[in-house]
Motif scaffolding. Structure first.
Motif, PDB file in Angstrom:
ATOM      1  N   VAL A  94      31.003  41.427  40.624  1.00 53.20           N
ATOM      2  CA  VAL A  94      30.103  41.309  39.508  1.00 53.20           C
ATOM      3  C   VAL A  94      30.411  39.854  39.305  1.00 53.20           C
ATOM      4  CG1 VAL A  94      30.226  41.641  37.104  1.00 53.20           C
ATOM      5  CG2 VAL A  94      30.886  43.820  38.770  1.00 53.20           C
ATOM      6  N   LYS A  95      29.613  39.038  39.403  1.00 54.64           N
ATOM      7  CA  LYS A  95      29.592  37.503  39.284  1.00 54.64           C
ATOM      8  C   LYS A  95      29.738  37.160  37.966  1.00 54.64           C
ATOM      9  CE  LYS A  95      26.614  33.677  40.179  1.00 54.64           C
ATOM     10  NZ  LYS A  95      25.058  32.933  40.685  1.00 54.64           N
ATOM     11  N   GLY A  96      30.750  36.468  37.725  1.00 55.50           N
ATOM     12  CA  GLY A  96      31.214  35.783  36.548  1.00 55.50           C
ATOM     13  C   GLY A  96      32.053  36.897  35.701  1.00 55.50           C
ATOM     14  N   GLY A 130      28.479  31.701  37.412  1.00 55.56           N
ATOM     15  CA  GLY A 130      29.892  31.111  37.807  1.00 55.56           C
ATOM     16  C   GLY A 130      30.776  31.965  38.203  1.00 55.56           C
ATOM     17  N   GLU A 131      32.007  31.482  38.542  1.00 58.60           N
ATOM     18  CA  GLU A 131      33.131  31.854  38.819  1.00 58.60           C
ATOM     19  C   GLU A 131      33.827  32.742  37.825  1.00 58.60           C
ATOM     20  OE1 GLU A 131      36.687  31.371  42.004  1.00 58.60           O
ATOM     21  OE2 GLU A 131      34.765  30.123  41.769  1.00 58.60           O
ATOM     22  N   GLY A 132      34.137  33.994  38.192  1.00 59.29           N
ATOM     23  CA  GLY A 132      34.884  35.194  37.547  1.00 59.29           C
ATOM     24  C   GLY A 132      36.444  34.847  37.212  1.00 59.29           C
ATOM     25  N   LEU A 133      37.118  35.418  36.342  1.00 55.42           N
ATOM     26  CA  LEU A 133      38.367  35.142  36.347  1.00 55.42           C
ATOM     27  C   LEU A 133      39.268  36.021  37.262  1.00 55.42           C
ATOM     28  CD1 LEU A 133      38.289  35.469  32.316  1.00 55.42           C
ATOM     29  CD2 LEU A 133      38.185  33.441  33.780  1.00 55.42           C
ATOM     30  N   MET A 134      40.245  35.687  36.967  1.00 50.55           N
ATOM     31  CA  MET A 134      41.618  36.471  37.827  1.00 50.55           C
ATOM     32  C   MET A 134      42.071  37.577  37.181  1.00 50.55           C
ATOM     33  SD  MET A 134      41.531  35.147  41.226  1.00 50.55           S
ATOM     34  CE  MET A 134      43.031  35.635  41.706  1.00 50.55           C
TER      35      MET A 134
END
Length: 88
Positions: free
Chosen positions: A54-56, A33-37
């Motif tokens: 790096v995914k997620g 999924g989407e990684g964090l900012m």
């Protein structure tokens, strides 16, 4: 040929089981999924290049390195049960 208590192929079964455990542990740590900012540990901004590579991703590089060092202390389970491994 008699092997004492171990049956035929017991050593290979132990090796296979150890490898399977390692693969299972590595797969369980993969993120999707989407990684964090921002890092979920320290709140520092995560660079766009790291998020793309790096995914997620959920940790900044510094926090990830600290986590990796902590996990490296976990040596796993020695299935052979040698006396040396039991003394750790």
């Amino acid at each position: 040929m008699a092997n004492g208590w171990a049956g035929d192929g017991a050593v290979q079964e132990q090796i296979d089981s150890t490898v399977e455990d390692g693969i299972r542990r590595a797969r369980s740590q993969l993120r999707e999924g989407e990684g964090l900012m921002h890092c979920e540990e320290c709140g520092e901004a995560i660079p766009a290049a790291r998020r793309a590579a790096v995914k997620g991703v959920r940790l900044c590089l510094r926090c990830q390195q600290e986590q990796d060092r902590a996990e490296a202390r976990f040596s796993g389970y020695n299935r052979r049960g040698s006396k040396d491994s039991q003394l750790r």
